[in-house]
Design a protein around this motif. Structure first.
Motif, short mmCIF file in Angstrom:
data_model
loop_
_atom_site.label_atom_id
_atom_site.label_comp_id
_atom_site.label_asym_id
_atom_site.label_seq_id
_atom_site.Cartn_x
_atom_site.Cartn_y
_atom_site.Cartn_z
N LEU A 1 0.82 -1.22 0.00
CA LEU A 1 0.00 0.00 0.00
C LEU A 1 0.85 1.26 0.00
O LEU A 1 0.33 2.36 -0.20
N TYR B 1 -8.32 -1.17 0.82
CA TYR B 1 -7.64 -1.82 1.94
C TYR B 1 -8.59 -1.98 3.11
O TYR B 1 -9.32 -1.06 3.46
N HIS C 1 -7.76 16.94 -4.17
CA HIS C 1 -9.16 16.64 -3.90
C HIS C 1 -9.31 16.02 -2.50
O HIS C 1 -10.22 16.39 -1.75
N ALA C 2 -8.40 15.11 -2.17
CA ALA C 2 -8.44 14.49 -0.84
C ALA C 2 -8.24 15.54 0.24
O ALA C 2 -8.94 15.55 1.26
N ARG D 1 -5.40 5.91 1.54
CA ARG D 1 -6.09 6.54 0.43
C ARG D 1 -5.16 7.47 -0.35
O ARG D 1 -3.96 7.52 -0.08
N ALA D 2 -5.73 8.23 -1.27
CA ALA D 2 -4.89 9.01 -2.19
C ALA D 2 -4.40 10.29 -1.54
O ALA D 2 -4.64 11.39 -2.02
N ARG E 1 -10.47 9.97 -11.63
CA ARG E 1 -9.95 9.69 -10.30
C ARG E 1 -9.02 10.83 -9.95
O ARG E 1 -7.96 10.99 -10.53
N LEU E 2 -9.47 11.65 -9.00
CA LEU E 2 -8.72 12.84 -8.64
C LEU E 2 -7.62 12.47 -7.64
O LEU E 2 -7.55 11.35 -7.17
N PRO F 1 -11.79 -0.27 -6.82
CA PRO F 1 -10.35 -0.48 -6.98
C PRO F 1 -10.07 -1.63 -7.94
O PRO F 1 -10.94 -2.44 -8.22
N ARG F 2 -8.84 -1.63 -8.48
CA ARG F 2 -8.41 -2.77 -9.29
C ARG F 2 -7.87 -3.88 -8.40
O ARG F 2 -7.80 -5.02 -8.79
N THR G 1 0.32 7.89 -3.52
CA THR G 1 -0.96 8.57 -3.68
C THR G 1 -1.59 8.24 -5.03
O THR G 1 -2.82 8.12 -5.11
N LEU H 1 2.42 2.23 2.75
CA LEU H 1 2.35 2.79 4.09
C LEU H 1 3.64 2.55 4.86
O LEU H 1 3.92 3.22 5.84
N HIS I 1 -14.43 2.96 -4.27
CA HIS I 1 -13.82 3.64 -5.42
C HIS I 1 -13.52 2.68 -6.55
O HIS I 1 -12.70 2.99 -7.41
N ARG J 1 -2.77 4.41 -4.72
CA ARG J 1 -3.87 4.11 -3.80
C ARG J 1 -5.23 4.53 -4.34
O ARG J 1 -6.26 4.18 -3.77
N ARG J 2 -5.26 5.27 -5.44
CA ARG J 2 -6.55 5.53 -6.09
C ARG J 2 -7.15 4.25 -6.64
O ARG J 2 -8.36 4.17 -6.89
N TYR J 3 -6.30 3.24 -6.87
CA TYR J 3 -6.75 1.99 -7.49
C TYR J 3 -6.71 0.81 -6.53
O TYR J 3 -6.85 -0.32 -6.94
N LEU K 1 -11.84 10.59 -0.69
CA LEU K 1 -10.42 10.59 -0.34
C LEU K 1 -9.62 9.67 -1.27
O LEU K 1 -8.42 9.81 -1.39
N SER K 2 -10.31 8.73 -1.91
CA SER K 2 -9.63 7.89 -2.89
C SER K 2 -9.71 8.48 -4.29
O SER K 2 -9.32 7.82 -5.25
N GLY K 3 -10.26 9.67 -4.43
CA GLY K 3 -10.21 10.34 -5.70
C GLY K 3 -11.53 10.49 -6.43
O GLY K 3 -11.58 11.06 -7.51
#
Lengths: 336, 307
Positions: free
Chosen positions: A58, A88, B35-36, B134-135, B30-31, A161-162, A80, A60, A159, A83-85, A111-113
């Motif tokens: 991830l 967790y 945005h976050a 997250r992003a 996907r921003l 995710p893949r 960043t 982290l 979001h 993590r849009r994809y 927050l994930s975009g």
């Protein structure tokens, strides 16, 4: 916007000589492995390094050394974007009590975009998928453990995710809740088409939903292969009789079969090593000739537990070869 | 931006259940981090004022917003009476330079109560691991909270100034002259409120970042705001040497008062600053240093905090 990579041309996750040290302990020790899309079980005892690996995937946690690539991104430096994809679900409860599931999951999506409107729409979608009805407008503090776990899954997939990383997703659930959660995970992986890495110390869970399996122990790779290989037939045929076990063993040996050592005086089974075909006819004839009370004839199967048995040197010796060529056949059934 | 894409699963199949109308993928934009950040900022701002929360969560913010505003309304009313009775010496009635001293305590109360609310919950319930996955970066999280609380405090502090300005313009026959006078105040107003907001929010969040339990964090924040002032006052009164007067720089309230005095070009109103004989410009420097330093401590804490 398309996904970051074409999943058909590159492995989803590529880990090379990954080491992560904490003060006084090596959590991951030169781990090398590729993970392809599908539902992959990450299995190991508590402290084997599963959670550490997920956190590194991830972005982290930073690797101490080695290389990691997830969908073409380096997690630590491109976290960043990656993590849009990625979704967790941590192993512990991580939900605030004073907001509703709707509010929390929508915020998670943003927050994930996701833009605000899309986040709200998808929140309604995924909360329905995980089976939360009107209660989703109430504060999470009043939810049961099972409902909270559903919210945790929802926030991980809101979001779209893949890749979904699940760390002990059935922690704290009762047997019914556990089955429901596993069912949801299976659907997420198959119907929703999201690749999943499922970390668990419960082999039964992994066996129920995963199609691939990665076993780690002490931060090292034990084995990585399709699930079928772990539960494949072994090279052993077990014959159980009511009594006359030694007579049968002698009779079968007399007909040219290789008989393995028994488990002790109370053992009523004869175990035959298979070198080629399966000698059902010979066994039937021998038992009939000797007039023994037959209970069963069974082709042995590997169980996942075999992986973690200390008395199977074959398992650890085979690690390097298996890891390099995941498509090899089942391990030999030599039961030393 | 459309949700719903090519990955539409079949309807109820063998694994389907009663609520199954198929999973829709997402192919929209996907921003990223910005945005976050703004999502966390808006969320933090709403939380600071108790919006979208229970009625109980609104009590303190409402109190902290209403009382300074009421103070300003009373000042405007007093001014109106004074001019009606021909009292032209407006010096006795507080104006823009005095507002920081009059309503600053409400900024302290707001941050002491709401900073633990903004940070503590996510630590105590371990929500941080869901945010950090997250992003956004850990730093984004900390700075978004700081921006949210700082913006809330600044808005709360600006409101009485806005009321004073509106009052001054409406209650005069010389509208243009009043507008000109008021406009002259506004650079100092913006500077003073921004500095107060950044320093009080920064210090409160830096303290709250280390104390997950809300009640303890609130007590600790009040302590950090009050105790250095008491120590400085005692030490300076006892005249324990020339260097001791610099202790006053640890008292945020006094430092902000001195900075406010420098910005408005007036004498510091309260506290022990005049006793020390230090220039008010030093107060401005100290206030900026406290604002920046607390922000650095907050961000550093969130770089390493367990999640």
């Amino acid at each position: 916007m398309p996904g970051p990579i074409d999943a058909t041309t590159a492995p989803l996750i590529r880990v090379e000589a990954l080491t992560r040290r904490f003060p006084g302990v090596v959590a991951l020790d030169a781990l090398t492995l590729d993970i392809a899309p599908g539902i992959v079980g990450l299995v190991g005892a508590n402290g084997a390094g599963k959670s550490t690996l997920l956190k590194i995937l991830l972005g982290l946690l930073a690797p101490t050394s080695g290389r990691v690539e997830v969908m073409g991104y380096a997690p630590w430096t491109q976290g960043t974007q990656l993590r849009r994809y990625v979704g967790y679900m941590p192993e512990h409860p991580a939900l605030p009590p004073d907001v509703s599931a709707t509010e929390f999951v929508a915020q998670a999506g943003q927050l994930s975009g996701l833009p605000a409107k899309a986040a709200r729409e998808r929140t309604a979608d995924v909360l329905r998928h995980v089976g939360l009805a009107e209660e989703r407008y109430r504060p999470i503090g009043g939810y049961s453990t099972g409902m909270r776990q559903r919210v945790q899954l929802a926030q991980a997939i809101v979001h779209d995710p893949r890749l979904l990383l699940l760390d002990e997703p059935t922690n704290g659930l009762d047997p019914a809740g556990r089955d429901e959660m596993l069912g949801l995970i299976l659907r997420t992986g198959t119907e929703f088409g999201i690749a999943i890495v499922l970390a668990s110390h419960l082999l039964g869970e992994i066996e129920a939903v995963c199609d691939h399996l990665v076993a780690i122990d002490g931060g090292r790779l034990l084995r990585a292969a399709p699930m079928a290989e772990f539960t494949a037939e072994t090279g052993i045929l077990t014959v159980e009789v009511e009594d006359g076990r030694d007579t049968l063993a002698a009779g079968l040996a007399g007909r040219g079969l290789r008989i393995l050592d028994g488990f002790g005086p109370a053992d009523r089974t004869v175990r035959i090593a298979l070198d080629g075909g399966v000698p059902f006819d010979v066994v039937r004839d021998t038992v009939a000739d000797l007039g023994l009370p037959l209970v069963r004839v069974e082709r042995g199967r590997h169980s996942l537990e075999d992986l973690f048995r200390d008395d199977l040197p074959a398992a650890s010796a085979a690690v390097a070869a298996e890891a390099a060529v995941p498509a090899t056949g089942p391990t030999s059934g030599d039961p030393s | 931006m459309t949700a719903g894409g090519d990955r539409v699963s079949a309807g109820p199949g063998p694994a389907g259940s009663i609520y199954d109308i198929g999973y829709r993928g997402y192919d929209g934009p996907r921003l990223g981090r910005r945005h976050a950040f703004s999502t966390l900022f808006v969320g933090g701002l709403r939380a600071t004022f108790g919006l979208g929360r229970s009625g109980r969560a609104k009590i303190v913010p409402a109190f902290c917003v209403a009382l300074p505003a009421i103070t300003a309304v009373v000042i405007v009313a007093l001014g109106a009476f004074a001019s009606r009775f021909g009292i032209s010496d407006l010096g006795v009635i507080p104006g823009h330079p005095d507002m920081a001293g009059s309503v600053g305590v409400f900024a302290t109360i707001l941050v002491a109560v709401q900073a633990p609310e903004l940070l503590g919950r996510d630590v105590r319930y371990r929500v941080l691991s869901l945010y950090f996955s997250r992003a956004l970066l850990r730093e984004d999280y900390a700075l978004a909270k700081l921006a949210a609380l700082g913006a809330a405090v600044m808005a709360m502090l600006l409101l009485p100034h806005v009321i004073l300005t509106i009052g001054a313009v409406l209650l005069t026959t010389d509208v243009l002259g009043a507008l000109g006078r008021e406009a002259g105040y506004w650079p100092a107003i913006l500077g003073s409120t921004a500095l107060t907001a950044a320093a009080t929010a920064g210090v409160a969040l830096a303290v709250a970042a280390f104390i997950a339990r809300r009640a303890y964090a609130t007590v600790a924040i009040f302590g950090v705001f009050v105790v250095p002032g008491i120590i400085a006052a005692v030490v300076i009164t006892l005249e324990l040497g020339a260097a001791s007067r610099y202790l006053v720089l640890l008292d945020l309230g006094t430092v902000l008062d001195a900075a406010n005095a420098w910005l408005f070009g007036v004498a510091p109103t309260a506290g022990i600053w005049p006793v020390t004989g230090l220039p008010v410009s030093l107060g401005l420097v100290a206030a900026i240093a406290i604002a920046l330093g607390s922000g650095v401590i907050l961000v550093q804490r969130y770089r390493t905090i367990a999640a």
